[in-house]
Design a protein around this motif. Structure first.
Motif, PDB file in Angstrom:
ATOM      1  N   SER A 142      -3.038  -0.962   3.947  1.00 43.00           N
ATOM      2  CA  SER A 142      -4.061   0.061   4.150  1.00 43.00           C
ATOM      3  C   SER A 142      -3.612   1.041   5.217  1.00 43.00           C
ATOM      4  N   SER A 143      -4.077   2.266   5.116  1.00 45.01           N
ATOM      5  CA  SER A 143      -3.782   3.262   6.148  1.00 45.01           C
ATOM      6  C   SER A 143      -4.402   2.875   7.482  1.00 45.01           C
ATOM      7  N   VAL A 144      -5.414   2.012   7.471  1.00 45.52           N
ATOM      8  CA  VAL A 144      -6.052   1.580   8.714  1.00 45.52           C
ATOM      9  C   VAL A 144      -5.121   0.689   9.530  1.00 45.52           C
ATOM     10  N   ALA A 145      -4.048   0.206   8.894  1.00 48.22           N
ATOM     11  CA  ALA A 145      -3.095  -0.649   9.610  1.00 48.22           C
ATOM     12  C   ALA A 145      -2.436   0.081  10.765  1.00 48.22           C
ATOM     13  N   ARG A 146      -2.377   1.411  10.703  1.00 48.78           N
ATOM     14  CA  ARG A 146      -1.697   2.196  11.730  1.00 48.78           C
ATOM     15  C   ARG A 146      -2.640   2.721  12.814  1.00 48.78           C
ATOM     16  N   LEU A 147      -3.955   2.556  12.614  1.00 49.45           N
ATOM     17  CA  LEU A 147      -4.909   3.139  13.562  1.00 49.45           C
ATOM     18  C   LEU A 147      -6.111   2.220  13.726  1.00 49.45           C
ATOM     19  N   PRO A 148      -6.386   1.731  14.928  1.00 43.99           N
ATOM     20  CA  PRO A 148      -7.546   0.853  15.130  1.00 43.99           C
ATOM     21  C   PRO A 148      -8.855   1.616  14.946  1.00 43.99           C
ATOM     22  N   THR A 181       8.334  -2.289  -0.762  1.00 43.66           N
ATOM     23  CA  THR A 181       7.515  -1.093  -0.624  1.00 43.66           C
ATOM     24  C   THR A 181       6.148  -1.490  -0.083  1.00 43.66           C
ATOM     25  N   THR A 182       5.713  -0.784   0.946  1.00 45.88           N
ATOM     26  CA  THR A 182       4.375  -0.985   1.500  1.00 45.88           C
ATOM     27  C   THR A 182       3.504   0.200   1.116  1.00 45.88           C
ATOM     28  N   VAL A 183       2.377  -0.085   0.498  1.00 50.27           N
ATOM     29  CA  VAL A 183       1.445   0.951   0.063  1.00 50.27           C
ATOM     30  C   VAL A 183       0.272   0.987   1.033  1.00 50.27           C
ATOM     31  N   MET A 184       0.054   2.148   1.669  1.00 51.48           N
ATOM     32  CA  MET A 184      -1.014   2.285   2.660  1.00 51.48           C
ATOM     33  C   MET A 184      -1.974   3.396   2.241  1.00 51.48           C
ATOM     34  N   PRO A 185      -2.905   3.075   1.354  1.00 52.12           N
ATOM     35  CA  PRO A 185      -3.814   4.106   0.846  1.00 52.12           C
ATOM     36  C   PRO A 185      -4.985   4.368   1.772  1.00 52.12           C
ATOM     37  N   GLY A 186      -5.641   5.503   1.498  1.00 53.27           N
ATOM     38  CA  GLY A 186      -6.934   5.769   2.096  1.00 53.27           C
ATOM     39  C   GLY A 186      -7.997   5.113   1.233  1.00 53.27           C
ATOM     40  N   PHE A 187      -9.119   5.786   1.052  1.00 53.87           N
ATOM     41  CA  PHE A 187     -10.205   5.200   0.268  1.00 53.87           C
ATOM     42  C   PHE A 187      -9.954   5.380  -1.228  1.00 53.87           C
ATOM     43  N   VAL A 188     -10.102   4.279  -1.963  1.00 54.03           N
ATOM     44  CA  VAL A 188      -9.980   4.284  -3.418  1.00 54.03           C
ATOM     45  C   VAL A 188     -11.266   3.698  -3.980  1.00 54.03           C
ATOM     46  N   SER A 189     -11.791   4.298  -5.027  1.00 58.50           N
ATOM     47  CA  SER A 189     -13.044   3.844  -5.612  1.00 58.50           C
ATOM     48  C   SER A 189     -12.833   2.533  -6.364  1.00 58.50           C
ATOM     49  N   THR A 190     -13.191   1.425  -5.726  1.00 56.51           N
ATOM     50  CA  THR A 190     -13.034   0.090  -6.290  1.00 56.51           C
ATOM     51  C   THR A 190     -14.295  -0.715  -6.002  1.00 56.51           C
ATOM     52  N   LYS A 222      10.005   3.368   0.742  1.00 59.41           N
ATOM     53  CA  LYS A 222       9.691   2.187   1.551  1.00 59.41           C
ATOM     54  C   LYS A 222       8.204   2.135   1.892  1.00 59.41           C
ATOM     55  N   ASP A 223       7.626   3.293   2.162  1.00 60.86           N
ATOM     56  CA  ASP A 223       6.201   3.387   2.482  1.00 60.86           C
ATOM     57  C   ASP A 223       5.565   4.454   1.599  1.00 60.86           C
ATOM     58  N   ILE A 224       4.388   4.146   1.081  1.00 60.84           N
ATOM     59  CA  ILE A 224       3.646   5.093   0.251  1.00 60.84           C
ATOM     60  C   ILE A 224       2.282   5.305   0.888  1.00 60.84           C
ATOM     61  N   PHE A 225       2.001   6.541   1.280  1.00 62.52           N
ATOM     62  CA  PHE A 225       0.709   6.908   1.855  1.00 62.52           C
ATOM     63  C   PHE A 225      -0.009   7.861   0.902  1.00 62.52           C
ATOM     64  N   PHE A 226      -1.294   7.682   0.735  1.00 63.37           N
ATOM     65  CA  PHE A 226      -2.073   8.646  -0.059  1.00 63.37           C
ATOM     66  C   PHE A 226      -3.560   8.412   0.187  1.00 63.37           C
ATOM     67  N   PRO A 227      -4.392   9.462  -0.055  1.00 63.26           N
ATOM     68  CA  PRO A 227      -4.003  10.861  -0.260  1.00 63.26           C
ATOM     69  C   PRO A 227      -3.551  11.462   1.074  1.00 63.26           C
TER      70      PRO A 227
END
Length: 255
Positions: A142-148, A181-190, A222-227
């Motif tokens: 998750s993108s939250v992994a980089r920011l508390p 590959t580490t995928v660090m997404p923002g919000f996804v509708s799930t 190696k890292d995938i960030f989106f959006p």
């Protein structure tokens, strides 16, 4: 068919959390473009729903928190003649913390799925990849992994641990042909985000997320960030001195 989707034709992909959300979208897209797809999750009915959409998919029940469950699933896959080349570790859960409640059992539950689930999966799948000196491990964190962030103590800690794990393992495997590959997404509708009681800026569909992940895997990222309009600001904030980062995130507690 775009070039990056052609890449997955005849490749065997094992996807956890495959009954819904991002991995359901991944499974359908991969199967439709000629990949050999295995999906795993705890809900047999959800797995069967995906199989009805794509009959060539192999559904296998799996509890990612159990090493025995992973072993049983891997044995069944081998018996079916499959040899996973790309494994997507995506099963996840989220529980928020609202002080003064600080329940250790909540942290354990979240860590068991989001972190130990990946540990158990790698423990099961890495030996064969090392033997063949080939393979690709893809972990959705998750993108939250980089920011508390406030209320995300359990969820964020589990995703930060998973991200660190992938970074470290990438170094350990640097002399092999195994990709990570580490995928660090923002919000996804799930189904997981459907219960959130706060604004989710720039939320995207599972299908959009699946496209971005597959394109990034094809490109060897190696890292995938989106959006990017959501994750880039977070990454910028995380790069600031701790004091400045803290001043910003502290304000979020009041919103």
């Amino acid at each position: 068919m775009t070039k990056y989707l052609k890449f997955f034709k005849d490749i065997t992909c094992w996807i956890t959390g495959g009954g819904s959300g991002i991995c359901k979208a991944l499974a359908i897209k991969l199967s439709e473009h000629g990949a050999n797809v295995i999906i795993s999750g705890r809900s047999k009915s959800k797995l069967e729903e995906v199989k009805q959409l794509c009959p060539d998919i192999l559904p296998l029940e799996l509890d990612v928190t159990s090493k025995d469950s992973w072993y049983t699933a891997s044995q069944l896959i081998e018996e079916k003649g499959y040899h996973p080349q790309i494994v997507f570790y995506n099963a996840g859960t989220c529980k928020y913390i609202d002080l003064p409640d600080f329940p250790p059992e909540t942290f354990k539950e979240v860590m068991d799925v989001n972190f130990m689930g990946i540990i158990n999966g790698i423990h099961t799948t890495i030996p064969q990849m090392l033997k063949k000196n080939d393979g690709h491990l893809v972990a959705v964190t998750s993108s939250v992994a980089r920011l508390p962030l406030p209320r995300a103590e359990a969820y964020g800690a589990s995703k930060a641990a998973a991200t660190y794990l992938m970074d470290s393992l990438r170094i350990a495997l640097s002399e092999t042909n195994i990709k990570l590959t580490t995928v660090m997404p923002g919000f996804v509708s799930t189904p997981m985000t459907d219960v959130n009681d706060f604004p989710m800026p720039f939320i995207i569909s599972p299908e959009d997320a699946a496209d971005r992940i597959l394109k990034g895997v094809y490109q060897g990222k190696k890292d995938i960030f989106f959006p990017s309009r959501f994750t880039w600001p977070l990454r910028f904030l995380a790069s600031l001195p701790t004091y400045l980062c803290y001043q910003f995130t502290k304000r979020l507690k009041k919103t």
